[in-house]
Scaffold this motif. Structure first.
Motif, short mmCIF file in Angstrom:
data_model
loop_
_atom_site.label_atom_id
_atom_site.label_comp_id
_atom_site.label_asym_id
_atom_site.label_seq_id
_atom_site.Cartn_x
_atom_site.Cartn_y
_atom_site.Cartn_z
N HIS A 46 0.56 -1.09 0.10
CA HIS A 46 0.17 0.07 0.06
C HIS A 46 0.73 1.02 0.02
O HIS A 46 0.57 2.35 0.72
N ASP A 74 -9.57 -14.96 7.35
CA ASP A 74 -9.12 -14.16 8.56
C ASP A 74 -9.81 -15.31 9.64
O ASP A 74 -10.85 -15.77 9.38
N VAL A 132 -0.26 -1.00 10.49
CA VAL A 132 -1.96 -0.41 9.72
C VAL A 132 -1.57 0.42 8.40
O VAL A 132 -0.38 1.16 8.61
N TYR A 143 -6.25 2.44 5.14
CA TYR A 143 -7.37 1.47 4.62
C TYR A 143 -7.89 0.61 5.42
O TYR A 143 -8.96 0.05 5.35
N MET A 144 -7.00 -0.10 6.35
CA MET A 144 -7.26 -1.26 7.07
C MET A 144 -6.42 -1.19 8.57
O MET A 144 -4.99 -0.82 8.50
N THR A 174 -7.39 -3.94 10.97
CA THR A 174 -7.62 -5.22 11.57
C THR A 174 -7.51 -6.41 10.45
O THR A 174 -7.53 -6.15 9.27
N GLU A 181 -9.47 -8.59 9.70
CA GLU A 181 -10.89 -8.69 9.24
C GLU A 181 -10.90 -7.90 7.76
O GLU A 181 -11.33 -8.27 6.69
N GLU A 182 -10.33 -6.80 8.03
CA GLU A 182 -10.52 -5.63 6.81
C GLU A 182 -9.37 -5.93 5.86
O GLU A 182 -9.28 -5.25 4.81
N SER A 183 -8.32 -6.72 6.02
CA SER A 183 -7.26 -6.95 5.14
C SER A 183 -7.71 -8.13 4.20
O SER A 183 -6.79 -8.42 3.53
N SER A 235 -6.44 -8.60 0.20
CA SER A 235 -5.37 -7.67 0.26
C SER A 235 -4.19 -8.11 0.72
O SER A 235 -3.83 -9.06 1.20
N ILE A 248 -0.62 -7.46 3.03
CA ILE A 248 -0.17 -6.78 4.46
C ILE A 248 1.13 -7.29 4.56
O ILE A 248 1.92 -8.15 4.27
#
Length: 93
Positions: free
Chosen positions: A39, A55, A65, A68-69, A71, A73-75, A78, A80
């Motif tokens: 990112h 997840d 972090v 955009y995210m 946690t 769950e949000e990743s 995508s 990381i």
């Protein structure tokens, strides 16, 4: 080597940052190049870029972090950054 074989080699599990041994997510290894971007931010040393496919611990915070995210769950879906010593590679059956 087939695409299926490459995907099998790159499967991984991400473990919690606290060191309890809990799997927080499963996905695919992407890169360990410190100059690789996650990112728009360089990965840096002692970390890997991984795709998050599943997840396991929804509310666990990400190691790094982004806007955009924050946690696990949000990743999902995508890439990381995750510490190298908290990622285990495995071959899918």
């Amino acid at each position: 080597m087939s695409v299926k074989a490459i995907l099998n080699i790159t499967k991984c599990k991400m473990f919690d940052l606290e060191g309890s041994g809990t799997v927080v997510a499963a996905g695919r290894w992407s890169s360990s190049d410190p100059n690789a971007l996650v990112h728009h931010i360089p990965l840096g040393p002692n970390s890997v870029r991984v795709w998050v496919d599943i997840d396991r611990q929804l509310l666990k915070f990400l190691w790094k972090v982004t806007h955009y995210m924050i946690t696990i769950e949000e990743s999902v879906g995508s890439t990381i950054a995750w510490p190298t010593d908290r990622v285990i590679m495995f071959a899918a059956n």
